[in-house]
Scaffold this motif. Structure first.
Motif, mmCIF file in Angstrom:
data_model
loop_
_atom_site.group_PDB
_atom_site.id
_atom_site.type_symbol
_atom_site.label_atom_id
_atom_site.label_comp_id
_atom_site.label_asym_id
_atom_site.label_seq_id
_atom_site.Cartn_x
_atom_site.Cartn_y
_atom_site.Cartn_z
ATOM 1 N N THR A 267 0.655 -1.548 0.196
ATOM 2 C CA THR A 267 0.068 0.229 -0.086
ATOM 3 C C THR A 267 0.821 1.270 -0.140
ATOM 4 O OG1 THR A 267 0.007 -0.267 2.715
ATOM 5 C CG2 THR A 267 -2.271 -0.972 1.052
ATOM 6 N N TRP A 268 1.704 1.346 0.911
ATOM 7 C CA TRP A 268 2.864 2.628 1.148
ATOM 8 C C TRP A 268 2.888 2.392 -0.629
ATOM 9 C CZ3 TRP A 268 2.383 5.893 4.470
ATOM 10 C CH2 TRP A 268 2.723 7.011 4.473
ATOM 11 N N THR A 269 3.412 2.257 -1.337
ATOM 12 C CA THR A 269 4.499 2.109 -2.365
ATOM 13 C C THR A 269 3.502 2.692 -2.866
ATOM 14 O OG1 THR A 269 4.054 -0.022 -2.884
ATOM 15 C CG2 THR A 269 5.929 0.948 -2.160
ATOM 16 N N ARG A 270 1.723 2.715 -3.068
ATOM 17 C CA ARG A 270 0.717 3.103 -4.579
ATOM 18 C C ARG A 270 0.581 4.689 -4.244
ATOM 19 N NH1 ARG A 270 -4.000 -0.966 -4.710
ATOM 20 N NH2 ARG A 270 -5.059 0.818 -6.231
ATOM 21 N N LEU A 271 1.188 5.441 -2.744
ATOM 22 C CA LEU A 271 0.850 6.380 -2.535
ATOM 23 C C LEU A 271 1.615 7.672 -3.559
ATOM 24 C CD1 LEU A 271 0.453 6.359 1.182
ATOM 25 C CD2 LEU A 271 -0.629 6.142 -0.050
ATOM 26 N N ASP A 272 0.749 8.483 -4.423
ATOM 27 C CA ASP A 272 1.188 9.600 -5.187
ATOM 28 C C ASP A 272 1.045 10.756 -4.729
ATOM 29 O OD1 ASP A 272 2.527 10.857 -6.226
ATOM 30 O OD2 ASP A 272 1.805 9.709 -7.879
ATOM 31 N N PRO A 273 1.933 11.678 -4.033
ATOM 32 C CA PRO A 273 0.304 13.317 -4.138
ATOM 33 C C PRO A 273 -0.437 13.530 -5.339
ATOM 34 C CG PRO A 273 2.537 12.731 -2.332
ATOM 35 C CD PRO A 273 2.486 11.897 -3.684
ATOM 36 N N ALA A 274 0.762 13.253 -6.568
ATOM 37 C CA ALA A 274 -0.046 14.074 -7.584
ATOM 38 C C ALA A 274 -1.153 13.316 -8.082
ATOM 39 C CB ALA A 274 1.441 13.764 -8.724
ATOM 40 N N ARG A 275 -1.222 11.667 -7.209
ATOM 41 C CA ARG A 275 -2.722 11.061 -7.401
ATOM 42 C C ARG A 275 -3.730 10.615 -6.480
ATOM 43 N NH1 ARG A 275 0.732 10.099 -11.824
ATOM 44 N NH2 ARG A 275 1.791 8.506 -10.661
ATOM 45 N N PRO A 276 -4.013 11.559 -5.814
ATOM 46 C CA PRO A 276 -4.614 11.312 -4.113
ATOM 47 C C PRO A 276 -5.719 9.877 -4.327
ATOM 48 C CG PRO A 276 -4.379 13.449 -4.891
ATOM 49 C CD PRO A 276 -4.375 12.805 -6.113
ATOM 50 N N LEU A 277 -5.652 9.288 -3.687
ATOM 51 C CA LEU A 277 -6.463 7.925 -3.276
ATOM 52 C C LEU A 277 -7.744 7.738 -2.462
ATOM 53 C CD1 LEU A 277 -3.932 5.150 -4.873
ATOM 54 C CD2 LEU A 277 -5.451 5.574 -6.149
ATOM 55 N N PRO A 278 -8.234 6.829 -1.922
ATOM 56 C CA PRO A 278 -9.413 7.266 -0.788
ATOM 57 C C PRO A 278 -8.508 5.916 -0.905
ATOM 58 C CG PRO A 278 -10.099 5.955 -3.117
ATOM 59 C CD PRO A 278 -9.235 6.763 -3.336
ATOM 60 N N PHE A 279 -8.625 5.886 1.039
ATOM 61 C CA PHE A 279 -7.784 4.929 1.792
ATOM 62 C C PHE A 279 -7.980 3.413 1.863
ATOM 63 C CE2 PHE A 279 -7.122 1.813 5.393
ATOM 64 C CZ PHE A 279 -5.901 1.666 5.577
ATOM 65 N N THR A 280 -10.126 3.469 0.879
ATOM 66 C CA THR A 280 -10.279 2.196 0.903
ATOM 67 C C THR A 280 -10.259 1.619 -0.216
ATOM 68 O OG1 THR A 280 -12.843 3.778 0.261
ATOM 69 C CG2 THR A 280 -12.657 2.417 2.430
ATOM 70 N N ALA A 281 -9.172 2.748 -1.324
ATOM 71 C CA ALA A 281 -9.083 1.689 -2.620
ATOM 72 C C ALA A 281 -7.546 0.787 -2.080
ATOM 73 C CB ALA A 281 -8.472 2.991 -3.614
ATOM 74 N N LEU A 282 -6.796 0.510 -1.141
ATOM 75 C CA LEU A 282 -5.479 0.688 -1.055
ATOM 76 C C LEU A 282 -6.188 -0.564 0.210
ATOM 77 C CD1 LEU A 282 -3.337 4.064 0.414
ATOM 78 C CD2 LEU A 282 -3.492 2.135 -1.876
ATOM 79 N N VAL A 283 -6.607 -0.702 1.128
ATOM 80 C CA VAL A 283 -7.565 -1.698 1.925
ATOM 81 C C VAL A 283 -8.247 -1.500 2.369
ATOM 82 C CG1 VAL A 283 -6.450 -2.140 4.243
ATOM 83 C CG2 VAL A 283 -5.401 -1.043 3.516
ATOM 84 N N ALA A 284 -9.792 -2.567 1.775
ATOM 85 C CA ALA A 284 -10.882 -2.610 1.658
ATOM 86 C C ALA A 284 -11.784 -2.879 3.089
ATOM 87 C CB ALA A 284 -11.262 -3.903 0.891
#
Length: 357
Positions: A304-321
């Motif tokens: 999950t941590w490696t998918r974080l990118d300030p240029a493309r914010p994600l909802p947390f639920t997209a990382l951990v259901a």
């Protein structure tokens, strides 16, 4: 002459940190945070920590009106002091102001993610971040990332998943400090002496602000389980003192809880913990002791941590259901090798309450 050399070396490191921040060279910045004296100054940390914690990489989920744990927050915050440092004001007004900011920060994180449960110690974990940033907004963002990715297991409905991590501390001690492990087994001392170390990243146990910040530098560029390796390395560093303690349950437990206060060689402890993790990585350690839940922060961090990118914010639920409940709400902790764990639920509730107040 020696003092001048040290000053030149320090200035050189400060320059390296500044250049890494300016160039957003995260690889270099992480290495500097992990090694040596860390990020050196509060001013540099104020600039570096947002980069290292992936600020603005999550979509704002909005807030609820109230969180059921706010009453406990209101009880804990007035008891929270400030770390010892010449750069921190300790006047009554300054302490009260920081406590107001602290409450606002903690409550804002809980209201953003109402499925998180507050634990006693989260406020102490928060205070050093607040002292570094000096204001609520960046501290809220820091604590959001820390809560979701580093201490999420502790913010599940109970402390069972923290108990598992403490059991893995026991497994580490058996491997690297067998004499200490034998002593603890002989006296039936469970590893709850380290509960505040794990829950507050040593902020509950270390008064010196510079030391706390050095520990934080290290932990924010490490996986969430790293704090357990630090705990093991600290006990190993103090092995001689531990073995010299009077062979009595209360004396040994109390003596162990005081180790962080007595430690001056944090750079060495942190470095040793890093090599300890290399020798006993999380997967191997779980196989040696007990398997953590699949959705434990320990087991989801790498993906999950490696998918974080300030240029493309994600909802947390997209990382951990997760929906309305904590990801671990339905996970039942499993124990592969239980050592003196029959009475752990009762003991941990008692010791946690006594230790964290």
């Amino acid at each position: 002459m020696e003092n001048r050399r040290r000053r030149r070396k320090s200035v050189s490191r400060v320059t390296q940190i500044s250049q890494a921040i300016k160039g957003r060279d995260l690889a270099t910045l992480k290495d500097l945070a992990r090694t040596g004296a860390g990020l050196e100054t509060t001013r540099l940390r104020r600039r570096a920590w947002p980069l290292l914690l992936n600020f603005r990489s999550l979509v704002d989920p909005g807030t609820t009106s109230l969180h059921p744990d706010e009453g406990q927050v209101d009880l804990d915050v007035p008891r929270t002091g400030l770390p010892k440092s010449r750069e921190i004001r300790h006047t009554e007004h300054a302490v009260q102001r920081r406590q107001e900011q602290l409450r606002s920060t903690v409550v804002s994180v809980l209201r953003m993610y109402p499925w998180l449960s507050y634990y006693q110690g989260f406020h102490e974990l928060t205070m050093p971040f607040l002292c570094v940033f000096g204001s609520e907004k960046p501290t809220q963002e820091a604590m959001r990332m820390v809560a979701l990715f580093f201490v999420r297991d502790a913010m599940s409905p109970g402390l069972e998943h923290v108990m598992q991590q403490l059991q893995l501390l026991y497994v580490l001690l058996k491997a690297i400090a067998p004499n200490v492990h034998n002593l603890l087994e002989e006296l039936q001392v469970p590893p709850f002496f380290a509960i505040s170390w794990v829950l507050t990243w040593f902020a509950h146990d270390v008064d010196d602000f510079a030391s706390i910040c050095r520990i934080y530098d290290f932990l924010i560029v490490s996986p969430p389980m790293q704090v357990v390796y630090v705990a093991a390395a600290l006990v190993k560093h103090s092995e001689r003192e531990v073995l010299a303690m009077e062979r009595d349950f209360a004396m040994v437990h109390t003596g162990l809880t005081k180790l962080p206060q007595q430690t001056k060689e944090w750079d060495s402890v942190l470095e040793d913990s890093w090599y300890l993790k290399s020798e006993y990585p999380e997967t191997k350690l779980q196989q040696m002791g007990c398997m953590l839940a699949r959705k434990s922060a320990v087991n989801t961090f790498a993906a999950t941590w490696t998918r974080l990118d300030p240029a493309r914010p994600l909802p947390f639920t997209a990382l951990v259901a997760t929906k309305a409940n904590h990801p671990l709400a339905e996970a039942t902790p499993t124990v592969k090798s239980a050592t003196n764990t029959a009475q752990w639920p009762l003991v941990i509730a008692t010791m946690a309450s006594a230790t964290m107040i």
